[in-house]
Write a protein that holds these residues in place. Structure first.
Motif, mmCIF file in Angstrom:
data_model
loop_
_atom_site.group_PDB
_atom_site.id
_atom_site.type_symbol
_atom_site.label_atom_id
_atom_site.label_comp_id
_atom_site.label_asym_id
_atom_site.label_seq_id
_atom_site.Cartn_x
_atom_site.Cartn_y
_atom_site.Cartn_z
ATOM 1 N N ALA A 55 0.816 -1.223 0.000
ATOM 2 C CA ALA A 55 0.000 0.000 0.000
ATOM 3 C C ALA A 55 0.845 1.266 0.000
ATOM 4 O O ALA A 55 0.340 2.353 -0.236
ATOM 5 N N GLY A 56 2.147 1.150 0.269
ATOM 6 C CA GLY A 56 3.008 2.331 0.286
ATOM 7 C C GLY A 56 2.785 3.162 1.532
ATOM 8 O O GLY A 56 2.228 2.697 2.525
ATOM 9 N N GLY A 57 3.255 4.410 1.482
ATOM 10 C CA GLY A 57 3.025 5.321 2.595
ATOM 11 C C GLY A 57 4.270 5.666 3.396
ATOM 12 O O GLY A 57 4.234 6.592 4.196
ATOM 13 N N LEU A 58 5.383 4.940 3.176
ATOM 14 C CA LEU A 58 6.588 5.287 3.914
ATOM 15 C C LEU A 58 7.021 6.707 3.541
ATOM 16 O O LEU A 58 7.074 7.048 2.369
ATOM 17 N N ALA A 59 7.299 7.525 4.564
ATOM 18 C CA ALA A 59 7.762 8.895 4.322
ATOM 19 C C ALA A 59 9.283 8.924 4.358
ATOM 20 O O ALA A 59 9.894 8.411 5.283
ATOM 21 N N LEU A 60 9.891 9.485 3.329
ATOM 22 C CA LEU A 60 11.347 9.579 3.255
ATOM 23 C C LEU A 60 11.721 11.056 3.283
ATOM 24 O O LEU A 60 11.559 11.765 2.284
ATOM 25 N N ALA A 61 12.168 11.509 4.443
ATOM 26 C CA ALA A 61 12.529 12.922 4.598
ATOM 27 C C ALA A 61 13.933 13.137 4.057
ATOM 28 O O ALA A 61 14.857 12.415 4.425
ATOM 29 N N THR A 62 14.106 14.095 3.162
ATOM 30 C CA THR A 62 15.412 14.367 2.560
ATOM 31 C C THR A 62 15.624 15.875 2.513
ATOM 32 O O THR A 62 14.715 16.646 2.825
ATOM 33 N N GLY A 63 16.806 16.269 2.069
ATOM 34 C CA GLY A 63 17.097 17.686 1.909
ATOM 35 C C GLY A 63 16.244 18.363 0.841
ATOM 36 O O GLY A 63 16.165 19.586 0.784
ATOM 37 N N PHE A 64 15.612 17.571 -0.013
ATOM 38 C CA PHE A 64 14.780 18.155 -1.077
ATOM 39 C C PHE A 64 13.325 18.290 -0.644
ATOM 40 O O PHE A 64 12.522 18.932 -1.304
ATOM 41 N N GLY A 65 12.982 17.632 0.447
ATOM 42 C CA GLY A 65 11.605 17.580 0.913
ATOM 43 C C GLY A 65 11.273 16.155 1.297
ATOM 44 O O GLY A 65 12.167 15.314 1.398
ATOM 45 N N THR A 66 9.992 15.885 1.519
ATOM 46 C CA THR A 66 9.588 14.546 1.943
ATOM 47 C C THR A 66 8.929 13.797 0.784
ATOM 48 O O THR A 66 7.981 14.289 0.179
ATOM 49 N N PHE A 67 9.478 12.627 0.502
ATOM 50 C CA PHE A 67 8.885 11.746 -0.509
ATOM 51 C C PHE A 67 7.984 10.738 0.202
ATOM 52 O O PHE A 67 8.302 10.290 1.302
ATOM 53 N N HIS A 68 6.878 10.393 -0.440
ATOM 54 C CA HIS A 68 5.978 9.379 0.114
ATOM 55 C C HIS A 68 5.900 8.232 -0.890
ATOM 56 O O HIS A 68 5.495 8.438 -2.030
ATOM 57 N N ALA A 69 6.324 7.045 -0.462
ATOM 58 C CA ALA A 69 6.331 5.896 -1.379
ATOM 59 C C ALA A 69 4.898 5.550 -1.767
ATOM 60 O O ALA A 69 4.036 5.402 -0.904
ATOM 61 N N PRO A 70 4.632 5.424 -3.065
ATOM 62 C CA PRO A 70 3.258 5.161 -3.508
ATOM 63 C C PRO A 70 2.834 3.700 -3.350
ATOM 64 O O PRO A 70 3.651 2.816 -3.097
ATOM 65 N N ASN A 71 1.544 3.501 -3.521
ATOM 66 C CA ASN A 71 0.929 2.176 -3.524
ATOM 67 C C ASN A 71 1.329 1.473 -4.828
ATOM 68 O O ASN A 71 1.065 1.976 -5.917
#
Lengths: 308, 152
Positions: A73-89
Motif C-alpha cells: 500500500a506504500g506510505g513510507l515517508a522519506l525525509a530528505t534535503g529536497f523535501g519529503t517523498f511518500h512511497a506510492p501504492n
C-alpha cells in the motif's frame, strides 16, 4: 540554505533564463521513453519473488508498521534535503496501485522513471539502478507483484521544496544522470561474480545509499560504495569497499553472513534502514547471497568521503 | 549562611550518590560510554551463542546460560543509559526514535530481557538453547532497525 542548495537554485535560474521553451522541450518525459522490446512469455513468479526481495521493494512500498512484506500500500515517508517523498501504492489495486498497468508500463517505470500517464518519477525511486535489470526479470517481478493482494488507499503527494517540486525538472536531471545502459556481464569474470554484480548493481541498488551525492542528488562516482550520509540526515551508510575504511579483511563468508543475518564479523547487528535491507537479502538463495558477497569484496577499494 | 551552604552541598553530594546508586550515569558522555560497552558485551555473547547454535563450537551449558544472562542484565540496564543530552556524541549510533518513542523503546528491552531471563533455567541442551536463542538474536536486527542509525 546551504551552498549546495544555492547552487541548485542558481542552476535552475540559469536554465529558466535560457528559455522556458527549451526547458519544456528538454524535459519531456517522452525523451526518456526507451526502446521497450515486447516482453513475451509467461512470468516466472518464483524468479519474480526472488527479484522482488533482491530489489528491496518492500522496504519502501510495504505499508509501514505492519509485518506484511506483501502489503504494498506504500506510505513510507522519506525525509530528505529536497523535501519529503511518500512511497506510492504499488499493489495490484486497479485505481490506487499498479493493477491497471501493462508489463510494458512497468518496464518503462523501472528503466526510464516514467509513469504510464507520462510523468517523470523522482529518482528517490532508484530507477538509476533498476534500469540495468533484464527485461525477463522485470516481467517476472511485475508478474509477482500482480499476484499479490490489491490494497486500496493512496499515499500522500510528495511534499518538496521549490524548485524540486517542479516534476518536469526531473527530465533535465535524467539527461545528465540516467544513462539508459543495461547490465553487461564481464566475460573475464566468473559466473557467480557476474550474478553478484547484477544483483548488487541492478536489483539491490546498494550504491544508492552507500555513496555520497552531489548538490543535484547524483552519486559522486569516486565515492561509489565508499559510504555516504543517509538521505534523512540520520546516520551514515558505511563504506562497503575492501578499503581499510570499509570492509578490508572481511572474508566472503563473513559478508555473506551479514547479508543473511545482519551480523557483522564483530557480531554487531546492523541498524537503521539496513535492518530492512537484511530482511530482504535474508530471503535470497544462499548462492545469490554468496555471489553478492563475492562481488562486493571485489569492488575497487576507496576511502570513505569526508563527512560534513 | 555558611551552614546552609554546607547543607546544600551535602544534599547535592547525597543526591548524586543516590542517583549513582540507582545507576544513572553522571554525564551524557558516561552514559554513551557505558551503553556502548554493554552492547559490545552483548555482541560477544551473541558470537558465543551463534557459534554454539551452528555447532561451530561445542555446546557448553554454563556458557549458554551466560549468554542469556548477559542479555537479561543488558536489557535491565540499557533503558537507564539514554538520558537527555546523550542523543549524540562519542561512539553513539542511537536513533532519535529512542527519545521520540521512549515507551516503545523500553517495552522492547523489557520483553527481550524477560524472554532471556525466563529461558535460563529451561535451557538444558543444544536444541532448547537454539529454540530460546534464535528469536532473541533476531531481536537484535528488528530493534536496531527502529532505534539505531547506520554508521561506518
Amino acid at each position: 540554505m546551504n551552498r549546495a542548495a544555492k547552487r541548485a537554485v542558481i542552476s535552475f535560474a540559469a536554465l529558466a533564463a535560457a528559455g522556458a521553451g527549451a526547458f519544456w522541450a528538454f524535459t519531456s518525459p517522452s525523451l526518456s521513453r526507451v526502446e521497450i522490446a515486447t516482453v513475451a512469455g509467461a512470468p516466472d513468479l518464483a524468479n519474480g519473488e526472488l527479484l522482488f526481495n533482491a530489489g528491496g521493494c518492500a522496504s519502501c512500498h510495504a505499508a509501514p508498521g505492519g509485518d506484511d512484506r506483501t502489503n504494498l500500500a506504500g506510505g513510507l515517508a522519506l525525509a530528505t534535503g529536497f523535501g519529503t517523498f511518500h512511497a506510492p501504492n504499488i499493489s495490484p489495486h486497479r485505481e490506487d496501485g499498479i493493477g491497471a498497468w501493462s508489463v510494458g508500463d512497468f518496464v518503462l517505470a523501472m528503466r526510464a522513471g516514467v509513469s504510464p500517464d507520462g510523468r517523470h518519477y523522482y529518482p528517490a525511486f532508484p530507477y538509476t539502478s533498476y534500469q540495468r535489470m533484464r527485461e525477463d526479470d522485470l516481467r517476472d517481478m511485475f508478474g509477482y507483484i500482480m499476484s499479490l493482494e490489491p490494497v486500496a488507499g493512496r499515499a500522500p503527494d510528495h511534499d518538496l521544496a521549490f524548485p524540486y517540486n517542479i516534476r518536469r525538472g526531473v527530465g533535465l536531471w535524467k539527461l545528465v544522470y540516467l544513462d539508459g545502459a543495461r547490465f553487461e556481464p564481464d566475460p573475464s569474470r566468473s559466473e557467480s561474480w557476474n550474478r553478484g554484480a547484477y544483483l548488487v548493481e541492478a536489483a539491490a541498488h546498494c550504491a544508492e545509499c552507500h555513496s555520497t551525492r552531489d548538490f543535484a542528488g547524483a552519486i559522486v562516482p569516486e565515492t561509489r560504495f565508499a559510504g555516504g550520509p543517509e538521505p534523512d540526515g540520520q546516520g551514515f551508510s558505511p563504506n562497503i569497499t575492501p578499503h581499510p575504511d570499509g570492509v578490508a579483511g572481511w572474508s566472503e563468508a563473513e559478508m555473506a553472513d551479514l547479508l543473511a543475518t545482519g551480523f557483522t564479523p564483530d557480531f554487531d547487528s546492523v541498524g537503521g534502514s539496513m535492518a530492512a535491507v537484511i530482511r530482504n537479502t535474508a530471503l535470497l538463495p544462499q548462492a545469490d547471497i554468496e555471489a553478492m558477497a563475492e562481488y562486493i569484496l571485489s569492488l575497487p577499494p576507496r576511502p570513505t568521503p569526508p563527512r560534513d | 549562611m555558611k551552614k546552609s551552604v554546607i547543607l546544600a552541598g551535602t544534599l547535592m553530594v547525597l543526591g548524586a550518590f543516590a542517583a549513582s546508586a540507582q545507576g544513572v550515569p553522571a554525564t551524557p558522555a558516561a552514559a554513551i560510554e557505558e551503553r556502548t560497552s554493554i552492547m559490545s558485551g552483548v555482541g560477544d555473547a551473541t558470537r558465543t551463542g551463534v557459534r554454539m547454535a551452528r555447532e561451530q563450537a561445542p555446546f557448553d551449558l554454563d556458557a549458554a546460560r551466560d549468554v542469556l544472562r548477559t542479555y537479561a542484565s543488558a536489557a535491565e540496564r540499557m533503558p537507564l543509559l539514554f538520558p537527555p543530552g546523550s542523543e549524540t556524541g562519542g561512539d553513539t549510533s542511537a536513533a532519535p526514535t529512542i527519545w521520540s518513542d521512549r515507551a516503545g523503546f523500553e517495552r522492547r528491552f523489557a520483553d527481550w530481557g524477560a524472554a532471556a531471563a525466563g529461558a535460563v533455567d529451561g535451557v538444558s541442551d543444544l536444541d532448547k538453547f537454539r529454540a530460546a536463542f534464535g528469536p532473541l538474536a533476531d531481536g537484535c536486527s528488528s530493534c536496531h532497525g527502529e532505534y539505531r542509525v547506520r554508521r561506518n
